[in-house]
Design an enzyme around this catalytic site. Structure first.
Site, PDB file in Angstrom:
ATOM      1  N   HIS A 104       6.158 -27.378  -0.240  1.00 42.33           N
ATOM      2  CA  HIS A 104       5.363 -28.402  -0.905  1.00 42.33           C
ATOM      3  C   HIS A 104       4.254 -27.766  -1.723  1.00 42.33           C
ATOM      4  O   HIS A 104       3.245 -28.390  -2.019  1.00 42.33           O
ATOM      5  CB  HIS A 104       4.801 -29.380   0.131  1.00 42.33           C
ATOM      6  N   LYS A 134     -13.963   1.734  -3.469  1.00 45.82           N
ATOM      7  CA  LYS A 134     -14.998   2.187  -2.525  1.00 45.82           C
ATOM      8  C   LYS A 134     -16.060   2.991  -3.264  1.00 45.82           C
ATOM      9  O   LYS A 134     -17.252   2.787  -3.062  1.00 45.82           O
ATOM     10  CB  LYS A 134     -14.375   3.060  -1.428  1.00 45.82           C
ATOM     11  N   GLU A 190       0.830  -1.208   0.000  1.00 43.36           N
ATOM     12  CA  GLU A 190       0.000   0.000   0.000  1.00 43.36           C
ATOM     13  C   GLU A 190       0.867   1.261   0.000  1.00 43.36           C
ATOM     14  O   GLU A 190       0.434   2.323  -0.440  1.00 43.36           O
ATOM     15  CB  GLU A 190      -0.927  -0.018   1.234  1.00 43.36           C
TER      16      GLU A 190
HETATM   17  O1  PA5 Z   1      -3.072   1.802   6.079  1.00 38.15           O
HETATM   18  C1  PA5 Z   1      -4.142   2.378   5.941  1.00 38.15           C
HETATM   19  O2  PA5 Z   1      -4.262   3.605   6.077  1.00 38.15           O
HETATM   20  C2  PA5 Z   1      -5.393   1.594   5.621  1.00 38.15           C
HETATM   21  O3  PA5 Z   1      -5.121   0.239   5.452  1.00 38.15           O
HETATM   22  C3  PA5 Z   1      -6.419   1.755   6.749  1.00 38.15           C
HETATM   23  O4  PA5 Z   1      -5.848   1.346   7.953  1.00 38.15           O
HETATM   24  C4  PA5 Z   1      -7.690   0.946   6.470  1.00 38.15           C
HETATM   25  O5  PA5 Z   1      -8.239   1.318   5.243  1.00 38.15           O
HETATM   26  C5  PA5 Z   1      -8.711   1.140   7.582  1.00 38.15           C
HETATM   27  O6  PA5 Z   1      -9.040   2.483   7.699  1.00 38.15           O
HETATM   28  P1  PA5 Z   1      -9.744   3.065   9.001  1.00 38.15           P
HETATM   29  O7  PA5 Z   1      -8.842   2.921  10.138  1.00 38.15           O
HETATM   30  O8  PA5 Z   1     -10.013   4.508   8.662  1.00 38.15           O
HETATM   31  O9  PA5 Z   1     -11.017   2.293   9.179  1.00 38.15           O
END
Ligand code: PA5
Length: 425
Positions: free
Chosen positions: A298, A413, A277
């Site tokens: 395996h 989203k 990410e």
């Molecule tokens: O690393 C990040 O910012 C994302 O993976 C968020 O943690 C994830 O989308 C969850 O978001 P939130 O904490 O706003 O629910």
């Protein structure tokens, strides 16, 4: 912790990054690079909110004393770190007076229904975690959990069974916490989800599990001390970061995280999110993948040895497992295993690692870097988390991307909200 890059990259190639590392290390410290308002995690191991940590420890003890189950409700950075640390430190089959269950990380009707059924009639508390306070997977699960909890113990008592970690001022969850009076902990403005494992996001559930979260912060503080410098000659965190960049630029677009500990598998899930990410944007970035050996020898082992030469390995090896088992003697030796009699499984696992390393590097031509951890404990894990977060910032800046946003995630989203008929989409 030790890093061995001898089977991955030449020292002169690491050294060629000296000037870039100097510039980027300064950018991290000065907070002058892309996404610079999300660098709160850099000094967090020393700047953390001491008052809040005290509250976390006190509330965690209350949860341990009064409940049988804690349901931790969150997704992505609000989920993976706590789960990874819990499994790494307690193992996959542990017994404790408090059971921990994760929810809020999926829309799967099967999973959600199964957890709710399991919780029916049981004495549980909830830790809901969301920085934005509006993440749909988490919100739906939280609504369902609350409904069950209130139906079992009533609204008033449920207020003492709900613990929320969210933004200090914004978001639907914060508004609800203010209205209902739930205990809340803060995910600071300048720390993003995937860099938040050492905040209340990770620390509250881990403290509830009876783990020493102060030791985890101490380990991270030591890592900050060791890695907050431009000295590439000695800074193994940055050596690791530049070796990733080198691999990416020299025909190895996939980093395969390898562990020989099943209870470390979730750590590799956390790593996939951290790097994927943070770096996978602008059509750039290594693809992080993971395997747990020897199980996956395996399975994907064949591909790693002989398949498309796309990848390099980053192996996380724990030198001294907390538990061990000896192979017993058998008079008949029908399985032919008496040659291992008296040897422990740590020895066998290590030989499997050494044999695989030789096969992959010498026969398979797969570059392999090795990170050795002395043993699994809170301090070492805090150290490891910080090591990877700092390495991630360095290597994302080497790619010239903003490590701290995730613009691509928003697109699914929007489409989903449109299809679900959410107002404004
Ligand atoms: O690393 C990040 O910012 C994302 O993976 C968020 O943690 C994830 O989308 C969850 O978001 P939130 O904490 O706003 O629910």
């Amino acid at each position: 912790m030790q890093l061995d890059l001898s089977k991955l990259i030449k020292k002169s190639d690491v050294d060629s990054y000296k000037e870039q590392v100097k510039v980027i290390n300064k950018m991290i410290d000065d907070k002058s690079g892309k996404g610079n308002d999300f660098l709160g995690w850099v000094d967090w191991p020393v700047n953390y909110d001491k008052e809040e940590l005290g509250r976390i420890q006190k509330d965690a003890q209350y949860v341990r004393d009064h409940f049988d189950i804690l349901v931790v409700c969150g997704i992505g950075g609000s989920y993976l770190g706590a789960r990874a640390a819990l499994e790494a430190l307690k193992g996959l089959k542990y017994q404790d007076s408090l059971e921990i269950i994760f929810m809020g990380q999926t829309f799967s009707p099967n999973y959600v229904a199964q957890v709710l059924k399991y919780l029916k009639g049981k004495n549980f508390a909830i830790n809901v975690i969301s920085k934005s306070g509006t993440t749909t997977e988490t919100s739906i699960s939280f609504r369902l959990l609350k409904e069950l909890l209130i139906s079992q113990i009533g609204k008033e008592a449920s207020r003492k069974a709900i613990y929320a970690t969210t933004d200090k001022a914004r978001g639907a969850l914060k508004t609800e916490c203010n209205k209902e009076g739930y205990a809340t902990y803060v995910l600071p403005d300048d720390i993003g989800g995937r860099f938040s494992v050492l905040t209340a996001v990770g620390l509250f559930p881990l403290a509830c599990a009876g783990l020493d979260v102060q030791a985890m912060l101490n380990g991270a503080a030591q890592a900050r001390k060791d890695f907050d410098n431009e000295d590439l000659e000695n800074n193994i965190c940055y050596q690791y970061a530049v070796s990733r960049d080198y691999m990416y630029r020299h025909g190895k677009p996939v980093e395969l995280f390898v562990t020989y500990e099943p209870q470390f598998t979730q750590i590799t899930e956390w790593l996939k999110q951290l790097f994927g990410e943070s770096e996978g944007k602008e059509k750039k970035g290594l693809l992080p993948d993971s395997v747990t050996f020897s199980t996956d020898l395996h399975s994907l082992g064949q591909f790693v040895q002989d398949g498309s030469p796309l990848l390099f390995e980053t192996i996380l090896f724990v030198d001294n497992p907390n538990e061990d088992i000896v192979v017993p003697h058998d008079d008949e030796d029908l399985d032919g295993l008496n040659y291992l009699e008296g040897k422990n499984l740590a020895f066998v696992n290590k030989k499997a690692f050494e044999g695989t390393l030789k096969a992959h590097t010498e026969d398979g031509g797969v570059p392999c870097g090795i990170i050795n951890l002395d043993k699994l404990n809170e301090y070492n894990l805090g150290y490891l988390f910080y090591f990877f977060m700092r390495a991630c910032a360095m290597s994302a800046y080497l790619l010239d991307v903003n490590p701290f946003n995730q613009p691509g995630v928003e697109i699914y989203k929007k489409n989903m909200f449109h299809l679900l008929g959410k107002k404004g989409y």
